[in-house]
Write a protein that holds these residues in place. Structure first.
Motif, PDB file in Angstrom:
ATOM      1  N   HIS A  52       0.806  -1.220   0.000  1.00 13.16           N
ATOM      2  CA  HIS A  52       0.000   0.000   0.000  1.00 13.16           C
ATOM      3  C   HIS A  52       0.839   1.270   0.000  1.00 13.16           C
ATOM      4  CE1 HIS A  52      -3.447  -2.580   0.743  1.00 13.16           C
ATOM      5  NE2 HIS A  52      -4.199  -1.542   0.492  1.00 13.16           N
ATOM      6  N   ASP A  53       2.014   1.225   0.621  1.00 15.16           N
ATOM      7  CA  ASP A  53       2.867   2.407   0.649  1.00 15.16           C
ATOM      8  C   ASP A  53       3.793   2.408  -0.566  1.00 15.16           C
ATOM      9  OD1 ASP A  53       1.657   2.873   3.042  1.00 15.16           O
ATOM     10  OD2 ASP A  53       3.337   2.157   4.259  1.00 15.16           O
ATOM     11  N   ALA A  54       4.108   3.591  -1.053  1.00 10.70           N
ATOM     12  CA  ALA A  54       5.011   3.698  -2.200  1.00 10.70           C
ATOM     13  C   ALA A  54       6.423   3.293  -1.805  1.00 10.70           C
ATOM     14  CB  ALA A  54       5.002   5.122  -2.738  1.00 10.70           C
ATOM     15  N   ASN A  55       7.069   2.513  -2.657  1.00  9.00           N
ATOM     16  CA  ASN A  55       8.497   2.269  -2.527  1.00  9.00           C
ATOM     17  C   ASN A  55       9.080   2.277  -3.937  1.00  9.00           C
ATOM     18  OD1 ASN A  55       8.851  -0.586  -3.604  1.00  9.00           O
ATOM     19  ND2 ASN A  55       7.389  -0.995  -1.937  1.00  9.00           N
ATOM     20  N   LEU A  56      10.387   2.405  -4.034  1.00 12.88           N
ATOM     21  CA  LEU A  56      11.005   2.602  -5.338  1.00 12.88           C
ATOM     22  C   LEU A  56      10.804   1.404  -6.263  1.00 12.88           C
ATOM     23  CD1 LEU A  56      12.610   4.598  -7.003  1.00 12.88           C
ATOM     24  CD2 LEU A  56      14.722   3.593  -6.087  1.00 12.88           C
ATOM     25  N   ALA A  57      10.792   0.205  -5.719  1.00  7.72           N
ATOM     26  CA  ALA A  57      10.582  -0.981  -6.554  1.00  7.72           C
ATOM     27  C   ALA A  57       9.177  -0.977  -7.145  1.00  7.72           C
ATOM     28  CB  ALA A  57      10.814  -2.249  -5.740  1.00  7.72           C
ATOM     29  N   ALA A  58       8.167  -0.667  -6.312  1.00  7.10           N
ATOM     30  CA  ALA A  58       6.781  -0.626  -6.795  1.00  7.10           C
ATOM     31  C   ALA A  58       6.595   0.489  -7.811  1.00  7.10           C
ATOM     32  CB  ALA A  58       5.827  -0.442  -5.618  1.00  7.10           C
ATOM     33  N   GLN A  59       7.137   1.671  -7.532  1.00  8.35           N
ATOM     34  CA  GLN A  59       6.990   2.805  -8.433  1.00  8.35           C
ATOM     35  C   GLN A  59       7.664   2.545  -9.774  1.00  8.35           C
ATOM     36  OE1 GLN A  59       8.722   5.625  -5.658  1.00  8.35           O
ATOM     37  NE2 GLN A  59       6.754   6.673  -5.426  1.00  8.35           N
ATOM     38  N   THR A  60       8.848   1.952  -9.742  1.00 10.24           N
ATOM     39  CA  THR A  60       9.565   1.685 -10.985  1.00 10.24           C
ATOM     40  C   THR A  60       8.854   0.627 -11.815  1.00 10.24           C
ATOM     41  OG1 THR A  60      11.652   2.224  -9.876  1.00 10.24           O
ATOM     42  CG2 THR A  60      11.798   1.023 -11.958  1.00 10.24           C
ATOM     43  N   THR A  61       8.320  -0.386 -11.147  1.00 13.48           N
ATOM     44  CA  THR A  61       7.540  -1.410 -11.857  1.00 13.48           C
ATOM     45  C   THR A  61       6.341  -0.781 -12.547  1.00 13.48           C
ATOM     46  OG1 THR A  61       8.199  -3.112 -10.266  1.00 13.48           O
ATOM     47  CG2 THR A  61       6.260  -3.564 -11.601  1.00 13.48           C
ATOM     48  N   GLU A  62       5.683   0.156 -11.877  1.00 16.11           N
ATOM     49  CA  GLU A  62       4.496   0.800 -12.435  1.00 16.11           C
ATOM     50  C   GLU A  62       4.839   1.643 -13.656  1.00 16.11           C
ATOM     51  OE1 GLU A  62       0.995   1.386 -13.268  1.00 16.11           O
ATOM     52  OE2 GLU A  62       1.105   0.612 -11.231  1.00 16.11           O
ATOM     53  N   VAL A  63       5.913   2.403 -13.561  1.00 13.13           N
ATOM     54  CA  VAL A  63       6.277   3.315 -14.640  1.00 13.13           C
ATOM     55  C   VAL A  63       6.855   2.567 -15.840  1.00 13.13           C
ATOM     56  CG1 VAL A  63       7.791   5.221 -15.299  1.00 13.13           C
ATOM     57  CG2 VAL A  63       6.617   5.271 -13.092  1.00 13.13           C
ATOM     58  N   SER A  64       7.689   1.561 -15.578  1.00  9.60           N
ATOM     59  CA  SER A  64       8.388   0.866 -16.657  1.00  9.60           C
ATOM     60  C   SER A  64       7.555  -0.209 -17.323  1.00  9.60           C
ATOM     61  CB  SER A  64       9.682   0.243 -16.129  1.00  9.60           C
ATOM     62  OG  SER A  64       9.386  -0.817 -15.227  1.00  9.60           O
ATOM     63  N   ARG A  65       6.467  -0.643 -16.640  1.00 11.97           N
ATOM     64  CA  ARG A  65       5.610  -1.703 -17.160  1.00 11.97           C
ATOM     65  C   ARG A  65       6.406  -2.983 -17.445  1.00 11.97           C
ATOM     66  NH1 ARG A  65       2.101   0.366 -22.080  1.00 11.97           N
ATOM     67  NH2 ARG A  65       1.380  -1.787 -21.853  1.00 11.97           N
ATOM     68  N   GLY A  66       7.480  -3.208 -16.697  1.00 12.34           N
ATOM     69  CA  GLY A  66       8.286  -4.393 -16.909  1.00 12.34           C
ATOM     70  C   GLY A  66       9.176  -4.657 -15.721  1.00 12.34           C
ATOM     71  N   TYR A 124       3.186  -6.231  -7.757  1.00 14.49           N
ATOM     72  CA  TYR A 124       3.316  -4.873  -8.285  1.00 14.49           C
ATOM     73  C   TYR A 124       3.050  -4.851  -9.792  1.00 14.49           C
ATOM     74  CZ  TYR A 124       5.823  -3.866  -3.891  1.00 14.49           C
ATOM     75  OH  TYR A 124       6.184  -3.733  -2.575  1.00 14.49           O
ATOM     76  N   SER A 125       3.561  -5.842 -10.491  1.00 11.23           N
ATOM     77  CA  SER A 125       3.396  -5.893 -11.943  1.00 11.23           C
ATOM     78  C   SER A 125       1.942  -6.125 -12.332  1.00 11.23           C
ATOM     79  CB  SER A 125       4.278  -7.009 -12.515  1.00 11.23           C
ATOM     80  OG  SER A 125       4.089  -7.149 -13.900  1.00 11.23           O
ATOM     81  N   ARG A 126       1.249  -6.972 -11.567  1.00  8.47           N
ATOM     82  CA  ARG A 126      -0.135  -7.319 -11.909  1.00  8.47           C
ATOM     83  C   ARG A 126      -1.134  -6.270 -11.418  1.00  8.47           C
ATOM     84  NH1 ARG A 126      -2.624 -12.401 -12.101  1.00  8.47           N
ATOM     85  NH2 ARG A 126      -0.633 -13.103 -12.953  1.00  8.47           N
ATOM     86  N   TYR A 127      -0.958  -5.805 -10.189  1.00 10.26           N
ATOM     87  CA  TYR A 127      -1.968  -4.943  -9.576  1.00 10.26           C
ATOM     88  C   TYR A 127      -1.510  -3.511  -9.319  1.00 10.26           C
ATOM     89  CZ  TYR A 127      -4.655  -9.191  -8.756  1.00 10.26           C
ATOM     90  OH  TYR A 127      -5.358 -10.365  -8.932  1.00 10.26           O
ATOM     91  N   GLY A 128      -0.201  -3.278  -9.221  1.00 10.03           N
ATOM     92  CA  GLY A 128       0.276  -1.962  -8.834  1.00 10.03           C
ATOM     93  C   GLY A 128       0.493  -1.913  -7.334  1.00 10.03           C
ATOM     94  N   TYR A 129       0.279  -0.757  -6.741  1.00  5.93           N
ATOM     95  CA  TYR A 129       0.426  -0.618  -5.291  1.00  5.93           C
ATOM     96  C   TYR A 129      -0.545   0.452  -4.812  1.00  5.93           C
ATOM     97  CZ  TYR A 129       3.054   3.635  -6.333  1.00  5.93           C
ATOM     98  OH  TYR A 129       3.410   4.871  -6.780  1.00  5.93           O
TER      99      TYR A 129
END
Length: 415
Positions: free
Chosen positions: A67-81, A153-158
């Motif tokens: 639920h909280d933002a972290n760099l791994a989750a954010q990067t997964t969301e932006v890069s879509r990979g 993170y890849s499937r659902y986001g955060y």
């Protein structure tokens, strides 16, 4: 334990360090045993608020990690990979620091056995959190947990974008807000309109596959299930990354900011939903919508489409005087073109018509059967027709109102 974990050494998941429960846990680990009660109280409070269960320290940390933002989750969301190798390594290192809390009983750290298998009043049962448990099933090592989280993170986001199917726009804070009690229908519960549903699903299917797709205008008789069909898409495609954002007409002026916000969630596909849309000629909001559909100076994000419902084929009210032969020809043509230009910007226009009696009765029958009630064809025809004649004609809404009335009277007779 001979050696306590040092969670203050976290690199990627440092948002945990500002969390009150994690701060209390860090204090306990540093020797301030009196903070154990504070940490336990915060864990229980959150468990009851959101429905965490089982090993409460493990459940709480996983809840914060998704639920909280972290760099791994954010990067997964932006890069879509996949994230980069170095970031991946740093994330695994963080999970290694947290691993004792994820694999050992909470009482080992906080001395309260109640936390080892906590059962909240209302357990958390969202699709996303259930999927997380599946991704982590059998996880033992830091690598196992890291891979499960990255898959999530890849499937659902955060955060809310992972937990909710539908959103509203908070104008004050310029953010998306999840709609907790979003009760979208299943597509199978919308009786009839097979061709209309097929058009809507085909377009949305192309959209979630990142293929070319159109903005959609669903237009026609009231109460025919136009809005329900759009909302049902949130159920159908949620696990494939589709989210619904419902806007009101006054919020159309915020479309540039909204589009920029949605652009950030590159791995998700958004339908901006405008329900029961129409404009008076003097209203300026439709110009914002026209610009958003065509992109204006800045292109519309490729992960956003606009779906609107209306009882009008032409969304801007047109008056007979606009077509009067007596006025200047150039002005008259401009006026007509302006009133129809907004509708023309929707690449797919789906027409809905009022149901005939057979379709109307089928809707009633379907809803009653879902409630465990089965009427004979004659009983259904008499009761449904009588209701229709005393209300506003045949429609899916009228059928739903009849079912609510019928079930309400039935319950009352059994009391």
């Amino acid at each position: 334990m001979s050696q306590r974990p040092h969670i203050k050494e976290l690199l990627i998941c440092r948002s945990l360090l500002s969390d009150p429960a994690c701060q209390a846990l860090a204090d306990v680990l540093s020797g301030q045993e009196e903070k154990a009660g504070t940490c336990a109280a915060l864990l229980i409070e959150t468990a009851e608020e959101v429905g965490l269960s089982g090993n409460l320290l493990r459940s709480y940390l996983l809840y914060r990690l998704v639920h909280d933002a972290n760099l791994a989750a954010q990067t997964t969301e932006v890069s879509r990979g996949p994230i980069g190798e170095s970031l991946h390594q740093a994330f695994v290192q963080d999970i290694a620091l947290l691993l004792p809390f994820l694999t050992q009983p909470a009482s080992d750290f906080l001395g309260l056995e109640l936390l080892d298998d906590y059962q909240p009043t209302t357990p958390l049962a969202t699709e996303a959190f259930t999927a997380l448990q599946d991704f982590l099933a059998g996880a033992e090592t830091a690598e196992d947990y890291a891979e499960g989280l990255l898959t999530y993170y890849s499937r659902y986001g955060y955060g809310d974008i992972a937990s909710y199917k539908a959103f509203r726009w908070d104008e004050k804070n310029q953010v998306l807000v999840g709609i907790r009690h979003f009760e979208a229908m299943q597509m199978d519960d919308i009786i009839g309109y097979a061709h209309q549903k097929e058009q809507l699903i085909d377009n949305t299917e192309a959209f979630v596959q990142c293929k070319p797709a159109n903005n959609v205008l669903l237009v026609g008789a009231r109460g025919t299930g136009k809005s329900s069909a759009v909302k049902a898409l949130a159920n159908v495609y949620y696990q494939r990354g589709l989210r619904l954002l419902q806007l009101t007409k006054p919020q159309l002026q915020n479309l540039p900011a909204i589009m920029e916000n949605l652009r950030y969630f590159a791995s998700k596909r958004f339908i901006i939903f405008l329900d029961d849309l129409s404009f008076e000629e003097a209203e300026a909001e439709y110009k914002y919508l026209k610009s958003a559909i065509e992109g204006g100076v800045e292109s519309r994000p490729e992960n956003v489409l606009i779906y609107a419902t209306s009882n009008r084929r032409h969304l801007i009210r047109e008056h007979w005087r606009d077509r009067a032969e007596g006025q200047d020809e150039v002005y008259r043509d401009d006026s007509i073109n302006e009133t129809i230009s907004l509708s023309d910007r929707f690449g797919l226009i789906i027409q809905y018509y009022a149901p005939d009696q057979k379709e109307y009765l089928a809707i009633i029958d379907h809803r009653l059967r879902k409630a465990g009630i089965e009427l004979s064809p004659e009983e259904l025809r008499i009761a449904g027709t009588r209701w229709e004649m005393t209300h506003s004609g045949r429609s899916g809404r009228t059928a739903q109102q009849f079912v609510a009335h019928y079930l309400g009277q039935l319950d009352g007779s059994n009391n």
